[in-house]
Enzyme design. Structure first.
Site, PDB file in Angstrom:
ATOM      1  CB  SER A   1      -0.756   0.156   1.324  1.00  0.00           C
ATOM      2  OG  SER A   1      -0.502   0.374   2.073  1.00  0.00           O
TER       3      SER A   1
ATOM      4  CE  LYS B   1      -2.721   2.820   4.428  1.00  0.00           C
ATOM      5  NZ  LYS B   1      -3.082   1.475   3.432  1.00  0.00           N
TER       6      LYS B   1
END
Length: 238
Positions: free
Chosen positions: A56, A125
């Protein structure tokens, strides 16, 4: 005038011989204890190891990378847009994981902070919106904007769009808006609007990803891409 050491050197009180084997063992034990204390202090207050299990955050982070996160941010060091952060999965973004298999060696290195804890649920993230920011996607030319200013994101995975879904979010106080660099393969803030509207609590942030430590051919720092966000103005409400 006499000295305290004189008595130990007299014939009546010969100096005791040191056992060289015990002396060596004692020195090794002292070194080990000191190293453990330092490792625990570092793990608790400064840096902690984490493992990257998914793509990701490609290309910034690859599957199976090991990283160290700076635990002093947030804290003595503040967070900012662009920082790559590790945060606890307090809202249930991830499915439950089974209890991992363990052994004495891996448990020991996990305890002292040299290996990541496989039982902990964490995500990693990039911060795109800080408290007060209005994050919007996408503009007429397909770019993401913050507080009305479009940004160009060179860290996005090649071929990905800034976002395949449209959104406009104003980040509340005490929250952040996060997105993966591999936008087409990241279940980030955009995909969890049913949980706190997709926002992450600042208090859930464990630290800022600082260094890739493994594999060795990828050893190096992790950029906060400051230049991308340099032109973003302070939110109007601050």
């Amino acid at each position: 005038m006499s000295h305290a050491s004189d008595a130990a050197a007299t014939p009546d009180r010969p100096r005791k011989k040191r056992n060289p084997v015990w002396a060596a063992i004692r020195e090794v034990l002292i070194i080990v204890v000191v190293a453990l204390v330092i490792s625990l202090v570092v793990k608790t207050f400064f840096f902690r190891a984490f493992y990257i299990p998914s793509g990701s955050m490609e290309q910034t982070l690859q599957v199976n990378d090991r990283i160290f996160a700076n635990l002093m941010a947030p804290g003595p060091f503040e967070l900012s847009r662009g920082d790559v952060v590790v945060f606890r999965d307090e809202e249930g973004w991830l499915p439950p994981i089974p209890s991992p298999e363990s052994n004495a060696v891996s448990d020991f290195f996990t305890f002292v902070g040299l290996l990541p804890d496989p039982s902990s649920q964490h995500l990693i993230k990039r911060i795109v919106g800080m408290p007060g920011d209005t994050v919007e996607c996408c503009s007429a030319d397909g770019r993401l904007s913050i507080n009305g200013v479009e940004i160009t994101e060179p860290y996005i995975y090649p071929g990905d769009n800034p976002s395949d879904s449209e959104f406009t979010k104003t980040v509340p106080e005490g929250k952040i808006w996060v997105m993966g660099d591999h936008r087409g393969a990241s279940a980030d803030s955009r995909f969890h609007e049913d949980l706190q509207d997709g926002f992450v609590d600042l208090s859930a942030v464990e630290g800022r990803a600082a260094v890739i430590s493994w594999p060795l051919d990828r050893l190096g720092g992790i950029s906060g891409e400051d230049e991308v966000f340099a032109g973003v103005p302070v939110p109007a409400n601050q």
